[in-house]
Design an enzyme around this catalytic site. Structure first.
Site, mmCIF file in Angstrom:
data_model
loop_
_atom_site.group_PDB
_atom_site.id
_atom_site.type_symbol
_atom_site.label_atom_id
_atom_site.label_comp_id
_atom_site.label_asym_id
_atom_site.label_seq_id
_atom_site.Cartn_x
_atom_site.Cartn_y
_atom_site.Cartn_z
ATOM 1 N N ASP A 93 0.731 -1.051 -0.177
ATOM 2 C CA ASP A 93 0.010 -0.001 -0.041
ATOM 3 C C ASP A 93 0.902 1.361 -0.014
ATOM 4 O OD1 ASP A 93 1.140 0.455 2.523
ATOM 5 O OD2 ASP A 93 -0.782 -0.340 3.596
ATOM 6 N N SER A 94 0.384 2.390 -0.067
ATOM 7 C CA SER A 94 1.016 3.582 -0.242
ATOM 8 C C SER A 94 1.377 4.349 1.107
ATOM 9 C CB SER A 94 0.430 4.622 -1.116
ATOM 10 O OG SER A 94 -0.951 5.069 -0.530
ATOM 11 N N GLY A 95 0.524 4.141 2.132
ATOM 12 C CA GLY A 95 0.611 4.721 3.561
ATOM 13 C C GLY A 95 -0.463 5.734 3.580
ATOM 14 N N GLY A 96 -1.104 5.947 2.513
ATOM 15 C CA GLY A 96 -2.095 6.692 2.553
ATOM 16 C C GLY A 96 -3.289 6.423 3.577
ATOM 17 N N PHE A 97 -3.756 5.197 4.016
ATOM 18 C CA PHE A 97 -4.779 5.172 4.969
ATOM 19 C C PHE A 97 -4.123 5.479 6.204
ATOM 20 C CE2 PHE A 97 -6.679 2.012 8.155
ATOM 21 C CZ PHE A 97 -8.061 2.531 7.762
ATOM 22 N N ASP A 147 -2.138 8.528 -1.634
ATOM 23 C CA ASP A 147 -3.609 9.138 -1.640
ATOM 24 C C ASP A 147 -4.035 9.700 -0.075
ATOM 25 O OD1 ASP A 147 -3.828 6.331 -0.740
ATOM 26 O OD2 ASP A 147 -5.816 6.596 -1.143
ATOM 27 N N GLN A 190 -10.785 7.801 -5.081
ATOM 28 C CA GLN A 190 -11.318 8.139 -3.831
ATOM 29 C C GLN A 190 -12.801 8.752 -4.330
ATOM 30 O OE1 GLN A 190 -10.924 7.356 -0.667
ATOM 31 N NE2 GLN A 190 -8.890 6.591 -0.736
ATOM 32 N N GLY A 217 -11.271 4.363 0.322
ATOM 33 C CA GLY A 217 -12.332 4.911 1.119
ATOM 34 C C GLY A 217 -13.725 4.123 1.482
ATOM 35 N N ASP A 267 -8.315 -7.424 -0.046
ATOM 36 C CA ASP A 267 -7.314 -7.514 1.131
ATOM 37 C C ASP A 267 -8.080 -7.415 2.211
ATOM 38 O OD1 ASP A 267 -5.654 -5.074 2.650
ATOM 39 O OD2 ASP A 267 -6.768 -4.552 0.834
ATOM 40 N N CYS A 305 -14.480 -28.669 6.116
ATOM 41 C CA CYS A 305 -12.906 -28.057 5.858
ATOM 42 C C CYS A 305 -12.014 -29.079 5.789
ATOM 43 C CB CYS A 305 -12.562 -26.790 7.068
ATOM 44 S SG CYS A 305 -10.943 -25.984 6.501
ATOM 45 N N CYS A 307 -8.526 -28.330 6.058
ATOM 46 C CA CYS A 307 -7.171 -28.116 6.314
ATOM 47 C C CYS A 307 -6.745 -28.943 7.538
ATOM 48 C CB CYS A 307 -7.447 -26.473 6.847
ATOM 49 S SG CYS A 307 -7.968 -26.372 8.335
ATOM 50 N N CYS A 310 -8.381 -28.503 10.936
ATOM 51 C CA CYS A 310 -9.647 -29.136 11.204
ATOM 52 C C CYS A 310 -9.783 -30.827 10.996
ATOM 53 C CB CYS A 310 -10.654 -28.597 10.142
ATOM 54 S SG CYS A 310 -11.154 -26.738 10.162
ATOM 55 N N HIS A 336 -6.522 -21.602 9.768
ATOM 56 C CA HIS A 336 -7.809 -21.905 9.216
ATOM 57 C C HIS A 336 -8.383 -20.834 8.853
ATOM 58 C CE1 HIS A 336 -11.756 -23.567 9.102
ATOM 59 N NE2 HIS A 336 -12.274 -22.405 9.668
#
Length: 370
Positions: A93-97, A147, A190, A217, A267, A305, A307, A310, A336
């Site tokens: 990511d850019s750091g914008g968040f 952003d 945005q 956003g 994500d 499941c 995995c 489980c 899980h």
């Protein structure tokens, strides 16, 4: 090889699409959920486990890795991959968040953002050029424009000024980008709830010509209905030949509605965060494994499941680990939950290719949200 994206099938029932992201570190089928590795690790898991519970594409966080240990140190390791011993795909990511989430300790100007370190209080400055430089050093396959992520309830006037500034920052970031052939730089759309501002953002970013576009956003306090309204609108105006990345969204219902609205990439930290506090995602909904009702429960976490968690452990044992404060508890439920989302997205892609995603959505909701 340079970055590329292709749409491979459009679901006749829903309009959702399957595609492939081609990168220097692998080809990734979409729609895809990407686990978040904020500090160059997906919390509690080692790289072999991350490989097993993901589709091979994960995230790193620019802001946090810039502060600790520093992007130059990571660059000396050969980027995040060498640093954490990961040989798969990578997005940063850019750091914008953090401009949004650290609102009480930052000041936004045309030049960039002045921060106070969230722990030490030290003064820091992050600009579009600095964000891109850090991401160049981190070495991800896909990187983000710098952003601002304004609060969803911002006034129209503030949101308009913010969108226009984010577009100017996007231009500056693209100019500063050192490795466009190896790192795909996405523009970020945005505009909050204002559809005309979302359109303005798309129109201007398309003029700059990015290899992909992110939607920012959302999932920051608005209602589901508000988020879905924005997604439905953006689905009608975003370029069909470029990947679409919905940032910070990963609840199962949001993944399905997002896919129906043409989203290719997702994500979110939710799956790993709730796991560390004892909540598992299962085919029959969330299970809070700390609850006393599971004290003597000899069944697996999720009957459907396959995995290793489980297949190997009972709910009773997992509850015991949490009550005893054992780190293994967090590791097993994290494994899980990520495996659950990996399998879910595999089934979403299968349903799209079979032209039955709306049917799948109804079947999934009937079980998960019973």
């Amino acid at each position: 090889m340079s970055f590329a994206f292709e749409v491979t099938h459009v679901c006749q029932q829903s309009g959702a699409r399957c595609g492939i992201l081609h990168t220097d570190h692998g080809d990734f089928e979409t729609p895809i959920y990407m686990p978040v590795g904020t500090q160059a690790t997906v919390k509690t898991l080692d790289p072999m486990e991350i490989k097993a519970v993901s589709d091979g594409l994960i995230l790193g966080n620019t802001y946090h890795l810039w502060l600790q240990p520093g992007d130059e140190i990571i660059k000396n390791h050969g980027g995040i991959r060498g640093f954490m011993h990961w040989n798969g795909g990578l997005l940063t990511d850019s750091g914008g968040f953090q401009v949004f989430s650290l609102a009480h300790i930052r000041k936004i100007t045309e030049a960039g953002v002045e921060f106070r370190h969230h722990l030490s209080g030290e003064k820091l400055f992050l600009s579009p050029e600095k964000s891109i430089q850090i991401q160049n050093n981190l070495g991800a396959d896909i990187i983000m424009s710098f952003d601002e992520c304004p609060p969803f309830e911002s006034t129209y006037e503030y949101m308009q000024a913010s969108v226009e500034r984010t577009i100017r920052w996007a231009k500056r970031g693209k100019t500063a980008h050192q490795f466009p052939n190896n790192q795909a730089l996405f523009g970020i759309v945005q505009g909050g709830p204002f559809l005309d501002l979302r359109k303005k953002a798309i129109d201007e970013l398309v003029k700059i010509d990015f290899p992909g576009y992110s939607i920012g956003g959302l999932a920051i306090g608005e209602t589901k209905e508000e988020m879905y309204k924005v997604l439905a609108y953006l689905n009608t105006i975003m370029p069909i030949d470029k990947p679409r990345y919905l940032m910070g969204v990963g609840a199962p219902d949001d993944l399905l509605i997002g896919a129906i609205n043409g989203i290719d990439m997702f994500d979110c930290v939710q799956a790993t965060r709730i796991a560390r506090h004892g909540t598992a995602m299962t085919s029959e909904g969330k299970v809070v494994i700390k609850n006393k009702e599971y004290e003597a429960d000899m069944t697996p976490l999720d009957h459907q499941c396959d995995c290793p968690v489980c297949q190997s452990y009972t709910r009773s044992y997992l509850r015991h680990l949490f009550k005893a404060g054992e780190i293994l508890a967090m590791r097993l439920v994290t494994y899980h939950n990520l495996y659950f989302l990996k399998q879910m997205m595999k089934n979403v892609r299968k349903a799209i290719n079979e032209d039955r995603l709306l049917d799948f959505k109804n079947e999934f909701f009937a079980q998960y949200y019973l």
